[in-house]
Motif scaffolding. Structure first.
Motif, PDB file in Angstrom:
ATOM      1  N   ASP A 481       0.825  -1.256   0.072  1.00  0.00           N
ATOM      2  CA  ASP A 481      -0.222  -0.106  -0.378  1.00  0.00           C
ATOM      3  C   ASP A 481       0.900   1.306  -0.072  1.00  0.00           C
ATOM      4  OD1 ASP A 481      -2.386  -1.455   0.183  1.00  0.00           O
ATOM      5  OD2 ASP A 481      -2.095  -1.637   2.332  1.00  0.00           O
ATOM      6  N   ALA A 482       2.231   1.208   0.278  1.00  0.00           N
ATOM      7  CA  ALA A 482       3.233   2.311   0.185  1.00  0.00           C
ATOM      8  C   ALA A 482       3.137   2.644  -1.164  1.00  0.00           C
ATOM      9  CB  ALA A 482       4.595   1.859   1.099  1.00  0.00           C
ATOM     10  N   PRO A 483       3.813   3.994  -1.314  1.00  0.00           N
ATOM     11  CA  PRO A 483       4.300   4.290  -2.672  1.00  0.00           C
ATOM     12  C   PRO A 483       5.185   3.379  -3.237  1.00  0.00           C
ATOM     13  CG  PRO A 483       4.147   6.307  -1.238  1.00  0.00           C
ATOM     14  CD  PRO A 483       4.024   4.998  -0.268  1.00  0.00           C
ATOM     15  N   PHE A 484       5.206   3.089  -4.437  1.00  0.00           N
ATOM     16  CA  PHE A 484       6.453   2.300  -5.082  1.00  0.00           C
ATOM     17  C   PHE A 484       7.468   3.124  -5.262  1.00  0.00           C
ATOM     18  CE2 PHE A 484       6.896  -1.690  -8.074  1.00  0.00           C
ATOM     19  CZ  PHE A 484       7.769  -2.283  -7.208  1.00  0.00           C
ATOM     20  N   THR A 485       8.481   3.375  -4.630  1.00  0.00           N
ATOM     21  CA  THR A 485       9.413   4.288  -4.733  1.00  0.00           C
ATOM     22  C   THR A 485      10.486   3.789  -5.668  1.00  0.00           C
ATOM     23  OG1 THR A 485      10.987   3.448  -3.123  1.00  0.00           O
ATOM     24  CG2 THR A 485       9.397   5.290  -2.466  1.00  0.00           C
ATOM     25  N   PRO A 486      11.242   4.621  -6.369  1.00  0.00           N
ATOM     26  CA  PRO A 486      12.399   4.207  -7.423  1.00  0.00           C
ATOM     27  C   PRO A 486      13.304   3.250  -6.800  1.00  0.00           C
ATOM     28  CG  PRO A 486      11.869   6.599  -7.638  1.00  0.00           C
ATOM     29  CD  PRO A 486      11.049   6.123  -6.536  1.00  0.00           C
ATOM     30  N   VAL A 487      13.698   3.315  -5.686  1.00  0.00           N
ATOM     31  CA  VAL A 487      14.567   2.577  -4.718  1.00  0.00           C
ATOM     32  C   VAL A 487      14.018   1.253  -4.604  1.00  0.00           C
ATOM     33  CG1 VAL A 487      15.850   2.346  -2.735  1.00  0.00           C
ATOM     34  CG2 VAL A 487      15.795   4.515  -3.754  1.00  0.00           C
ATOM     35  N   ILE A 488      12.688   1.258  -4.245  1.00  0.00           N
ATOM     36  CA  ILE A 488      12.430  -0.286  -3.994  1.00  0.00           C
ATOM     37  C   ILE A 488      12.145  -0.900  -5.466  1.00  0.00           C
ATOM     38  CG2 ILE A 488      10.463  -1.326  -2.965  1.00  0.00           C
ATOM     39  CD1 ILE A 488      12.271  -0.222  -0.743  1.00  0.00           C
ATOM     40  N   GLU A 489      11.467  -0.062  -6.337  1.00  0.00           N
ATOM     41  CA  GLU A 489      11.139  -0.903  -7.605  1.00  0.00           C
ATOM     42  C   GLU A 489      12.719  -1.290  -8.211  1.00  0.00           C
ATOM     43  OE1 GLU A 489       8.988   0.325 -11.711  1.00  0.00           O
ATOM     44  OE2 GLU A 489       9.507   1.622 -10.482  1.00  0.00           O
ATOM     45  N   ARG A 490      13.743  -0.512  -8.249  1.00  0.00           N
ATOM     46  CA  ARG A 490      15.006  -0.788  -8.699  1.00  0.00           C
ATOM     47  C   ARG A 490      15.609  -2.014  -7.854  1.00  0.00           C
ATOM     48  NH1 ARG A 490      19.948   0.358  -6.656  1.00  0.00           N
ATOM     49  NH2 ARG A 490      21.668   0.113  -7.968  1.00  0.00           N
ATOM     50  N   ALA A 545       7.997 -12.528   4.802  1.00  0.00           N
ATOM     51  CA  ALA A 545       8.010 -13.018   3.439  1.00  0.00           C
ATOM     52  C   ALA A 545       6.710 -13.520   3.432  1.00  0.00           C
ATOM     53  CB  ALA A 545       8.822 -14.135   3.042  1.00  0.00           C
ATOM     54  N   ASP A 546       5.911 -14.041   4.445  1.00  0.00           N
ATOM     55  CA  ASP A 546       4.710 -14.797   4.510  1.00  0.00           C
ATOM     56  C   ASP A 546       3.369 -13.522   4.344  1.00  0.00           C
ATOM     57  OD1 ASP A 546       5.819 -16.991   4.337  1.00  0.00           O
ATOM     58  OD2 ASP A 546       5.829 -17.342   6.521  1.00  0.00           O
ATOM     59  N   ASP A 547       3.816 -12.367   4.704  1.00  0.00           N
ATOM     60  CA  ASP A 547       2.766 -11.311   4.921  1.00  0.00           C
ATOM     61  C   ASP A 547       2.213 -10.653   3.466  1.00  0.00           C
ATOM     62  OD1 ASP A 547       1.309  -9.125   5.345  1.00  0.00           O
ATOM     63  OD2 ASP A 547       2.419  -8.389   7.160  1.00  0.00           O
ATOM     64  N   PRO A 548       1.127 -11.252   3.077  1.00  0.00           N
ATOM     65  CA  PRO A 548       0.567 -10.798   1.831  1.00  0.00           C
ATOM     66  C   PRO A 548       0.831  -9.231   1.457  1.00  0.00           C
ATOM     67  CG  PRO A 548      -1.290 -11.402   3.211  1.00  0.00           C
ATOM     68  CD  PRO A 548       0.121 -11.898   3.913  1.00  0.00           C
ATOM     69  N   ASN A 549       0.684  -8.492   2.594  1.00  0.00           N
ATOM     70  CA  ASN A 549       0.731  -7.155   2.553  1.00  0.00           C
ATOM     71  C   ASN A 549       2.133  -6.477   2.237  1.00  0.00           C
ATOM     72  OD1 ASN A 549      -2.110  -6.690   3.019  1.00  0.00           O
ATOM     73  ND2 ASN A 549      -1.833  -7.306   4.917  1.00  0.00           N
ATOM     74  N   LEU A 550       3.139  -7.247   2.240  1.00  0.00           N
ATOM     75  CA  LEU A 550       4.430  -6.938   2.205  1.00  0.00           C
ATOM     76  C   LEU A 550       5.132  -7.162   0.579  1.00  0.00           C
ATOM     77  CD1 LEU A 550       6.116  -7.408   5.857  1.00  0.00           C
ATOM     78  CD2 LEU A 550       4.992  -5.235   4.585  1.00  0.00           C
TER      79      LEU A 550
END
Length: 578
Positions: A481-490, A545-550
């Protein structure tokens, strides 16, 4: 060695031709060393089963038999709670060749003198002084309130009943490297049984077919990652009883997974009171007694591999772990350090003369060859992996060819390459040709274990790939639900790409360290004075890893998909391809 077999080695690599005399010499020394063991009473079979004789053993009639090799001392005696620690009460009898023996009959009521849970030691007398030591062959120790480990008598009324047969490895090896103690999401020392019940189903589901267990052989210093061994025949009591480890391996076999032991025969802890060091009350014993017996960088002791009793101790150790615990093979630690008098420190290995010259420690080469020969003799199909970065030619070729008989070596340059790229290059400057060349740069027909990051990078002071790529943003932006930042996407994209490239091109087997499959967000730090003995970082947060929200689930699923693809196509074991 048949000339035709040596020719196979030379045809594969013509640059080895000038080294033929040295290759033949090594093989001759190996055959002579093996024959010496075969000529002993009982031959090599009884020699490698010495663990059944040496140490302290409870017999079927409840008598106790003790046997030790401890040359150059005045006497040995068994002491403990059972005799008020009296060194004069149960003295060993001196035998020839520095050996000592003690036989203790049952008590009058037929019960054994040593009861389960009783604490005991061996009193070694030298220069009229008494030193309280642990038997080198002890199979179970526990930490006392003084933080020193001591022998605890462990002998269950019923031996462990194995339920599952050993699985057959189909040639493709997908290794899940794990440390039992850090395998819980909670900040605590996890147990063998919890690992078996909670982790083995996860590892199986993730698509791995092999577990490599580190830190099993007992080590007094927890933060050593299990690489400063104090008791070579004792599974670490931090994680439970010996039967609990057998349960873990049994469960893994039931799930179709083979289990490898991270074995450390390259050096030993310098601990004196609860280690092998100064067992004979001097610098010798199982080690070299001069400067050759010390590793300055590791601050540890080095074995004398020419000593018959050292060979008995180490070769029996390998057979012990396979016969008593049913390990399916070994990852040998510190092989490069063993192979060279310099321990590989500062060597460039730019010429074949660097591998076959005077810097090579023939004694260690012969020991490793003997070890691999005997592992396959008594447990055919076992897997052996060398932690070796110098590229010693033929290390992973059959002994009959002039090799040392390992199945694989770790492709240790690959994690270093990726960290160097992430540290020093912009993404757009990646040189794909150089990356591919490094990934494929290995000796022809010598199998490598590919891995994108090592367990060392997970330790505090360094960073895993995920941490290098995403760092502190992992704490705030991994929610779906958090913004998909360039750092995380990359970060997620490159984490997947780096691992896929390495998996596909880097070797003939694949290895992942526990937690890296989903980009574990924190380093690993064992409890120590510097962190107030905290267990906060001494864990693996599988709940992420098991949390569907992460977003950790995406890296975890990608890892699983890579394993499924390999299981379907078996590209790891299909041989070399340019």
């Amino acid at each position: 060695m048949e000339p035709s077999q040596l020719n196979v080695l030379i045809e594969r690599d013509g640059y080895l031709a000038p080294q033929i005399p040295e290759i033949k010499r090594r093989y001759k020394v190996f055959r002579e060393s093996l024959q010496k063991l075969q000529d002993l009473p009982g031959g090599v079979d009884q020699f490698t089963l010495s663990y059944r004789e040496y140490g302290v053993h409870l017999n079927a009639d409840n008598s106790i038999t003790c046997l030790e090799w401890c040359p150059g001392v005045q006497g040995l005696s068994l002491v403990g709670d059972f005799n008020n620690w009296d060194p004069n009460s149960h003295a060993y009898k001196s035998l020839e060749f520095g050996k000592w023996r003690l036989e203790i009959p049952p008590n009058e009521d037929g019960s054994p003198l040593l009861k389960n849970g009783i604490v005991y030691k061996i009193a070694v007398k030298k220069n009229d002084q008494i030193f309280y030591k642990l038997s080198p062959w002890t199979t179970y120790v526990e930490k006392a309130k003084t933080n020193i480990y001591e022998m605890v008598f462990y002998h269950p009324q019923q031996p462990y009943q194995w339920r599952n047969s050993l699985p057959h490895n189909n040639g493709s090896l997908r290794i899940y490297e794990a440390h039992v103690g850090i395998s819980s999401p909670e900040g605590k020392v996890n147990t063998y049984r919890a690992f078996a019940d909670d982790l083995i189903p996860r590892i199986k589901k993730q698509g791995y077919n092999c577990i490599q267990l580190m830190a099993v052989m007992e080590h007094a210093y927890y933060g050593s990652f299990g690489y400063q061994i104090t008791s070579f025949f004792a599974p670490s009591s931090r994680f439970g009883k010996p039967d609990d480890l057998k349960y873990l391996i049994d469960e893994a076999h039931g799930a179709g997974l083979i289990v490898l032991l991270d074995v450390v025969h390259s050096h030993a802890s310098k601990n004196v009171e609860d280690g092998l060091n100064k067992w004979t009350c001097d610098d010798g014993g199982y080690f070299h007694s001069n400067a050759r017996g010390y590793h300055s960088q590791w601050d540890s002791r080095l074995f004398d591999y020419t000593n018959l009793e050292t060979q008995r101790f180490l070769l029996s150790n390998l057979r012990y772990w396979q016969e008593e615990y049913k390990f399916d093979g070994f990852r040998f630690d510190g092989v490069t350090s063993m192979l060279y008098h310099s321990h590989g420190l500062g060597d460039c290995f730019g010429s074949y003369d660097d591998y076959f010259g005077l810097n090579t420690d023939t004694d260690s080469v012969i020991y490793l060859t003997l070890a691999n020969y005997l592992i396959q003799k008594y447990h055919p199909g076992s897997v052996t992996i060398a932690e070796e970065f110098s590229g010693m030619p033929a290390l992973c070729r059959p002994i009959e060819e002039g090799g040392q008989g390992f199945d694989y070596r770790l492709a240790m340059s690959l994690p270093d390459m990726w960290i160097k790229i992430l540290k020093h290059q912009q993404d757009e400057d990646w040189n794909i040709a150089d990356i591919v060349t490094t990934l494929e740069n290995r000796r022809y027909m010598e199998k490598n274990v590919a891995y994108a990051e090592s367990h060392d990078q997970a330790l505090v002071g360094d960073k895993s790939l995920a941490f290098w790529l995403m760092d502190k943003e992992m704490y705030d932006f991994m929610s779906v639900d958090a913004p998909f930042t360039p750092v995380i996407e990359r970060g997620i994209a490159l984490h997947n790409i780096i691992r896929l490239l390495t998996y596909g091109l880097g070797g003939e087997a694949w290895l992942n360290f526990i937690g890296n499959e989903f980009g574990h967000p924190e380093w690993l730090d064992f409890p120590r004075v510097g962190n107030n003995e905290s267990f906060h970082y001494c864990r693996r947060q599988f709940n992420l890893a098991d949390d569907p929200n992460l977003r950790y689930k995406f890296m975890n699923l990608f890892d699983q998909a890579m394993n499924e693809m390999e299981e379907k196509h078996q590209f790891l074991s299909r041989g070399p391809l340019y």
